[in-house]
Design an enzyme around this catalytic site. Structure first.
Site, short mmCIF file in Angstrom:
data_model
loop_
_atom_site.label_atom_id
_atom_site.label_comp_id
_atom_site.label_asym_id
_atom_site.label_seq_id
_atom_site.Cartn_x
_atom_site.Cartn_y
_atom_site.Cartn_z
N GLN A 107 -9.99 -3.87 -3.77
CA GLN A 107 -11.30 -3.37 -3.34
C GLN A 107 -12.34 -3.61 -4.43
O GLN A 107 -13.45 -4.07 -4.17
CB GLN A 107 -11.19 -1.87 -3.04
CG GLN A 107 -12.50 -1.22 -2.63
CD GLN A 107 -13.00 -1.73 -1.29
OE1 GLN A 107 -12.28 -1.69 -0.32
NE2 GLN A 107 -14.23 -2.20 -1.23
N ARG A 153 -13.80 -8.44 1.15
CA ARG A 153 -12.39 -8.11 0.92
C ARG A 153 -11.52 -9.36 1.14
O ARG A 153 -10.57 -9.61 0.43
CB ARG A 153 -11.94 -6.99 1.87
CG ARG A 153 -12.51 -5.61 1.57
CD ARG A 153 -12.04 -5.11 0.20
NE ARG A 153 -10.60 -5.22 0.07
CZ ARG A 153 -9.72 -4.30 0.46
NH1 ARG A 153 -10.14 -3.17 0.97
NH2 ARG A 153 -8.42 -4.50 0.29
N ASP A 210 -17.23 7.10 -2.08
CA ASP A 210 -16.00 6.98 -1.28
C ASP A 210 -15.70 8.37 -0.72
O ASP A 210 -16.33 9.37 -1.14
CB ASP A 210 -14.85 6.46 -2.18
CG ASP A 210 -13.53 6.32 -1.43
OD1 ASP A 210 -13.56 6.17 -0.18
OD2 ASP A 210 -12.47 6.35 -2.07
N CYS A 239 -16.51 1.64 0.10
CA CYS A 239 -15.35 0.80 0.41
C CYS A 239 -14.97 0.88 1.89
O CYS A 239 -14.32 -0.04 2.40
CB CYS A 239 -14.16 1.22 -0.45
SG CYS A 239 -13.70 2.95 -0.21
N HIS A 262 -7.18 0.93 -6.59
CA HIS A 262 -7.44 0.07 -5.43
C HIS A 262 -8.09 -1.22 -5.96
O HIS A 262 -9.27 -1.49 -5.73
CB HIS A 262 -8.33 0.80 -4.44
CG HIS A 262 -8.33 0.20 -3.06
ND1 HIS A 262 -7.55 -0.88 -2.70
CD2 HIS A 262 -9.03 0.55 -1.93
CE1 HIS A 262 -7.77 -1.17 -1.43
NE2 HIS A 262 -8.65 -0.32 -0.94
N ARG A 264 0.88 -1.18 0.00
CA ARG A 264 0.00 0.00 0.00
C ARG A 264 0.91 1.22 0.00
O ARG A 264 1.68 1.41 0.94
CB ARG A 264 -0.90 0.00 1.23
CG ARG A 264 -1.63 1.32 1.43
CD ARG A 264 -2.75 1.25 2.43
NE ARG A 264 -3.92 0.58 1.85
CZ ARG A 264 -5.15 0.66 2.34
NH1 ARG A 264 -5.39 1.38 3.42
NH2 ARG A 264 -6.15 0.02 1.76
N1 CP Z 1 -11.36 -0.21 2.07
C1 CP Z 1 -10.10 -0.24 2.54
O1 CP Z 1 -9.12 -0.37 1.79
O2 CP Z 1 -10.01 -0.10 3.90
P1 CP Z 1 -8.67 0.08 4.72
O3 CP Z 1 -8.08 1.41 4.32
O4 CP Z 1 -9.08 0.04 6.16
O5 CP Z 1 -7.73 -1.03 4.37
N1 NVA Z 2 -9.86 6.78 -1.60
C1 NVA Z 2 -9.51 6.35 -0.27
C2 NVA Z 2 -9.78 4.89 -0.11
C3 NVA Z 2 -9.51 4.33 1.25
C4 NVA Z 2 -9.77 2.86 1.32
C5 NVA Z 2 -8.05 6.66 0.00
O1 NVA Z 2 -7.21 6.49 -0.89
O2 NVA Z 2 -7.74 7.10 1.11
#
Ligand code: CP
Ligand code: NVA
Length: 303
Positions: A125, A281, A213, A253, A122, A95
């Site tokens: 997701q 997930r 989101d 999400c 993502h 990540r």
């Molecule tokens: N939806 C998602 O990616 O959640 P987290 O940021 O908690 O991993």
């Molecule tokens: N768009 C958000 C998604 C979090 C799961 C971010 O990147 O923070």
């Protein structure tokens, strides 16, 4: 070597294969005795937990790595970290802030790289999202999803995955935060049936799924106030949902910034499927990892 940095690293048939694996009640032990490194530059609740459980269910051992332990490009270069982790592990999940970081890892071509969220995408997701929609609606061909809000990483991956499975994809966001031409081109190239709306009420009319989101993603915190003002009128609340169909479901999400992009009444209301989506997930991650291991073994055998 096959990596998973964005949904369109797979084709539509491969996404379907992953979803079938995700739904299997018996888990293949594709990662028996193997490790997967999970590097996080940003916080996570769902992604870390679902990945750790998915690796465990496939017989493997996940190792979570905090950002300060690695210091990507600070303590050691992304390339050297990738080479080192590939001495111990069969896969790396990351990540990251910059999408180029996962691309650089993949370029090393040592072991498969899985994008656990970047500023661009993502994809894990999105696999959970389409799995949830399939469970609710059956075959997704001819169904529709309206995404209201920021055309961000979550939207890009969702649009590709749902478009691949034959859904009509709609987007509505404020004029200052429209999609980039590069996003439109990528969706066009993937053959996604895609329409942009200036009015969110029109966008949700008769759709099967409404999705939103956060307006401020991780790493954009300094823009929070400006974004809060710009996105006014794009909140998913009961009033907006009343313009959708009677059977329309709501997805997010998570984490949700309640009172901003979505009202409590919707997240906690009867149309919400966000908890099934969160659970998925784990199932989607397991399906993807099992598929990736299988695919890479097949590729190796061909050489
Ligand atoms: N939806 C998602 O990616 O959640 P987290 O940021 O908690 O991993
Ligand atoms: N768009 C958000 C998604 C979090 C799961 C971010 O990147 O923070």
């Amino acid at each position: 070597m096959k990596h998973f940095l964005e949904v369109d690293d797979l084709n539509a048939a491969e996404v379907t294969e992953v979803l079938e694996l995700a739904s299997m009640k018996e888990y293949p032990k594709n990662l028996d005795g193997k490790g997967m490194a999970l590097i996080f530059e940003k916080p996570s609740l769902r992604t870390r937990n679902s990945m750790e459980m998915a690796v465990f269910q496939l017989g493997g051992h996940p190792i979570y790595i905090r950002p300060e332990e690695v210091g990507l490009d600070k303590r050691e270069s992304v390339e050297d970290v990738t080479k080192t982790l590939s001495c111990f592990h069969s896969m790396i999940g990351a990540r990251v802030f910059k999408h180029s970081t996962v691309e650089r890892m993949a370029r090393e071509n040592k072991i498969p790289i899985v994008n656990l969220l970047s500023d661009e995408a993502h994809p894990l997701q999105a696999l959970a999202d389409v799995l949830t929609m399939q469970q609710e609606l059956g075959d997704l061909k001819g169904r529709s999803v309206a995404y209201i809000g920021d055309g961000n990483n979550v939207f890009r991956s969702l649009a590709l995955a749902s478009g691949f499975l034959g859904m009509e994809v709609r987007f509505s966001g404020p004029s200052e935060y429209q999609l980039r031409d590069i996003d439109r081109d990528r969706l066009g190239l993937a053959g996604v049936n895609f329409t942009e709306y200036s009015n969110p009420e029109e966008a949700v009319k008769d759709v099967d799924v409404v999705y939103t989101d956060v307006w401020t993603s991780m790493g954009q915190e300094q823009e929070k106030i400006q974004r809060y003002k710009a996105f006014e009128g794009f909140q998913v609340n009961e009033k907006l949902m009343s313009h959708a169909g009677e059977k329309t479901i709501f997805l997010h999400c998570l984490p949700a910034h309640r009172g901003e992009e979505v009202a409590d009444e919707v997240v906690d209301g009867p149309t919400s499927r966000v908890w099934a989506q969160a659970e998925n997930r784990m199932h989607a991650a397991r399906g993807l990892l099992a598929w990736l291991v299988k695919k890479n073994i097949e590729e190796e055998e061909k050489i």
